[in-house]
Write a protein that holds these residues in place. Structure first.
Motif, PDB file in Angstrom:
ATOM      1  N   THR A 209     124.645  51.451  33.343  1.00 39.31           N
ATOM      2  CA  THR A 209     123.205  51.393  33.137  1.00 39.31           C
ATOM      3  C   THR A 209     122.633  52.811  33.112  1.00 39.31           C
ATOM      4  O   THR A 209     123.216  53.742  33.669  1.00 39.31           O
ATOM      5  CB  THR A 209     122.527  50.587  34.258  1.00 39.31           C
ATOM      6  OG1 THR A 209     122.849  51.188  35.505  1.00 39.31           O
ATOM      7  CG2 THR A 209     122.987  49.144  34.252  1.00 39.31           C
ATOM      8  N   PRO A 210     121.483  52.986  32.454  1.00 41.45           N
ATOM      9  CA  PRO A 210     120.851  54.313  32.431  1.00 41.45           C
ATOM     10  C   PRO A 210     120.656  54.847  33.853  1.00 41.45           C
ATOM     11  O   PRO A 210     120.259  54.116  34.759  1.00 41.45           O
ATOM     12  CB  PRO A 210     119.517  54.052  31.734  1.00 41.45           C
ATOM     13  CG  PRO A 210     119.786  52.866  30.858  1.00 41.45           C
ATOM     14  CD  PRO A 210     120.739  52.009  31.651  1.00 41.45           C
ATOM     15  N   GLY A 211     120.984  56.102  34.033  1.00 43.54           N
ATOM     16  CA  GLY A 211     120.876  56.745  35.327  1.00 43.54           C
ATOM     17  C   GLY A 211     122.184  56.787  36.100  1.00 43.54           C
ATOM     18  O   GLY A 211     122.313  57.553  37.054  1.00 43.54           O
ATOM     19  N   ALA A 212     123.161  55.955  35.711  1.00 43.06           N
ATOM     20  CA  ALA A 212     124.462  55.977  36.380  1.00 43.06           C
ATOM     21  C   ALA A 212     125.114  57.340  36.163  1.00 43.06           C
ATOM     22  O   ALA A 212     124.888  58.006  35.149  1.00 43.06           O
ATOM     23  CB  ALA A 212     125.363  54.866  35.851  1.00 43.06           C
ATOM     24  N   LEU A 213     125.924  57.746  37.115  1.00 40.90           N
ATOM     25  CA  LEU A 213     126.584  59.045  37.066  1.00 40.90           C
ATOM     26  C   LEU A 213     128.064  58.899  36.741  1.00 40.90           C
ATOM     27  O   LEU A 213     128.699  57.920  37.143  1.00 40.90           O
ATOM     28  CB  LEU A 213     126.437  59.754  38.411  1.00 40.90           C
ATOM     29  CG  LEU A 213     125.019  59.983  38.914  1.00 40.90           C
ATOM     30  CD1 LEU A 213     125.041  60.491  40.355  1.00 40.90           C
ATOM     31  CD2 LEU A 213     124.300  60.957  38.000  1.00 40.90           C
ATOM     32  N   VAL A 214     128.595  59.894  36.043  1.00 49.32           N
ATOM     33  CA  VAL A 214     130.029  59.986  35.769  1.00 49.32           C
ATOM     34  C   VAL A 214     130.469  61.366  36.231  1.00 49.32           C
ATOM     35  O   VAL A 214     129.882  62.371  35.823  1.00 49.32           O
ATOM     36  CB  VAL A 214     130.351  59.775  34.273  1.00 49.32           C
ATOM     37  CG1 VAL A 214     131.838  59.961  34.004  1.00 49.32           C
ATOM     38  CG2 VAL A 214     129.882  58.392  33.809  1.00 49.32           C
TER      39      VAL A 214
END
Length: 177
Positions: free
Chosen positions: A139-144
């Motif tokens: 989802t938008p905002g998730a970090l990798v």
């Protein structure tokens, strides 16, 4: 003599297992060094909350470090190679962490919906193959967060250099809306 042969057989089976899965996945399970782990954890924004997923967790040392650092977060680790997975499971039995689950599975089959942070230490080809899955499921905002290898065609929001022999780079990305 039979004990020595059994030990030799077990060692050859272990080496064979690592070799087979190295050929299958394209990368040898490599533990993340202490200094790179520190750089990775440092790059995660203060106050992070959410599910952490490690893709290709190898021997489990990075997943365990995240589970200790973020005790309020669920940490899910995926490893396909049986020997590193077994090592992780044994380590979890010796030093249990209530928020850590280690799965023997192909992470390409794992559902990443709901993950707040995805952590990986994969080779460039695997990163390229993983990119569409991350774009589709996070989802938008998730970090990798990636150790050493940048995600092709993505712009990191932060890059750190670990204080190790290789000056390893760590890349942090945020999924755009």
């Amino acid at each position: 003599m039979s004990v020595e042969l059994a030990a030799l057989g077990a060692a050859l089976a272990a080496i064979g297992s690592i070799l087979v899965y190295t050929l299958r996945t394209g990368i040898t399970p490599m533990p993340t060094s202490r200094r790179v782990k520190a750089a990775m954890i440092e790059l995660v924004p203060d106050g992070f909350e959410g599910t952490i997923v490690e893709l290709g967790s190898g021997w489990g040392t990075l997943a365990m470090a995240f589970a200790r650092r973020y005790p309020g977060c669920q940490v899910l680790a995926y490893e396909l190679s049986p020997l590193p997975w077994l090592f992780s499971r044994l380590w979890c039995a010796v030093a249990p962490l209530a928020n850590l689950r280690v799965h023997r599975a192909d992470f390409h089959e794992a559902r990443l919906h709901g993950a707040g942070l995805v952590v990986c230490y994969l080779h460039p080809g695997a990163m390229e193959r993983l990119r569409p899955k991350l774009e589709a499921e996070l989802t938008p905002g998730a970090l990798v967060l990636s150790n050493t290898f940048a995600m092709p065609r993505w712009r990191p929001v932060a890059v750190a250099e670990a204080e190790d022999f290789y000056r390893s780079k760590v890349y942090l990305y945020r999924i755009a809306a």
